[in-house]
Scaffold this active site. Structure first.
Site, mmCIF file in Angstrom:
data_model
loop_
_atom_site.group_PDB
_atom_site.id
_atom_site.type_symbol
_atom_site.label_atom_id
_atom_site.label_comp_id
_atom_site.label_asym_id
_atom_site.label_seq_id
_atom_site.Cartn_x
_atom_site.Cartn_y
_atom_site.Cartn_z
ATOM 1 N N GLU A 42 25.432 4.758 -39.193
ATOM 2 C CA GLU A 42 24.538 4.791 -39.103
ATOM 3 C C GLU A 42 24.746 6.379 -40.562
ATOM 4 O O GLU A 42 25.033 7.767 -39.915
ATOM 5 C CB GLU A 42 23.430 5.444 -38.241
ATOM 6 C CG GLU A 42 23.654 4.733 -37.370
ATOM 7 C CD GLU A 42 22.502 2.685 -37.503
ATOM 8 O OE1 GLU A 42 22.080 2.872 -39.025
ATOM 9 O OE2 GLU A 42 22.927 2.062 -37.122
ATOM 10 N N CYS A 104 17.064 5.768 -30.701
ATOM 11 C CA CYS A 104 18.594 5.761 -31.187
ATOM 12 C C CYS A 104 17.793 6.715 -32.554
ATOM 13 O O CYS A 104 18.634 7.755 -33.115
ATOM 14 C CB CYS A 104 19.284 5.189 -31.706
ATOM 15 S SG CYS A 104 19.700 3.894 -30.296
ATOM 16 N N HIS A 123 26.366 3.331 -33.526
ATOM 17 C CA HIS A 123 25.506 2.015 -32.640
ATOM 18 C C HIS A 123 26.956 1.188 -32.297
ATOM 19 O O HIS A 123 27.699 0.766 -33.010
ATOM 20 C CB HIS A 123 24.730 1.013 -33.461
ATOM 21 C CG HIS A 123 23.313 1.532 -32.942
ATOM 22 N ND1 HIS A 123 22.301 1.859 -33.952
ATOM 23 C CD2 HIS A 123 22.912 1.913 -31.978
ATOM 24 C CE1 HIS A 123 21.388 2.161 -33.914
ATOM 25 N NE2 HIS A 123 21.539 1.933 -32.858
#
Length: 156
Positions: A42, A104, A123
């Site tokens: 991410e 998250c 993730h």
């Protein structure tokens, strides 16, 4: 450190990590329960849109992580470069600019905010017969070493 699936408590713990440990980089790992044998790197955290209730039945006021924070914060780690330069046999790695709008992404944004962008979020899929804890641990070690290499290059 395992963070709770509770917005406020997770944010408080992230703040304490940055205040007490003052790490060079904070790497967060979250479960992407729908992902099958895919690790997702991410790039950024988003400040708004947190409407889903946490484990205690709450969500942040106004759906916002930091009232005075920017709309999004980019990691100082170039996840796209990392994604292009890293490979782990037996698992796909992808690049993402949207960690979702739940704990998250909320945690990631808070860490980017408190750490001035020196945070990363990965993730991971659920463990399975083909994706063991040992295999996933080795894959994460390879990825995090790539992140630390970028931190070293940044310091030079």
């Amino acid at each position: 450190m395992q963070l709770p699936v509770v917005y406020q408590k997770a944010k408080e713990q992230v703040f304490m990590i940055w205040k007490t440990l003052q790490p060079l980089l904070s790497v967060h790992i979250g479960l992407a329960s729908t992902a099958k044998a895919i690790i997702i790197l991410e790039q950024c955290g988003k400040n708004k849109g947190y409407q889903e209730m946490d484990a205690c039945g709450f969500h942040p006021e106004g759906g916002c992580c930091m009232l005075d924070g920017p709309e999004k914060i980019e990691s100082t780690i170039n996840m796209k470069t990392l994604w292009k330069n890293i490979s782990v046999e037996g698992i796909d790695i992808i690049f993402s600019r949207d960690a979702g709008r739940y704990i998250c992404d909320y945690t990631y944004y808070a860490s980017l905010y408190y750490g001035n962008g020196r945070a990363a979020f990965i993730h991971v899929p659920p463990l399975s017969k083909s994706l063991t804890a040992d295999f996933l641990g080795k894959a994460l070690q390879t990825i995090i070493l790539g992140m630390l290499k970028q931190c070293g290059e940044e310091r030079e």
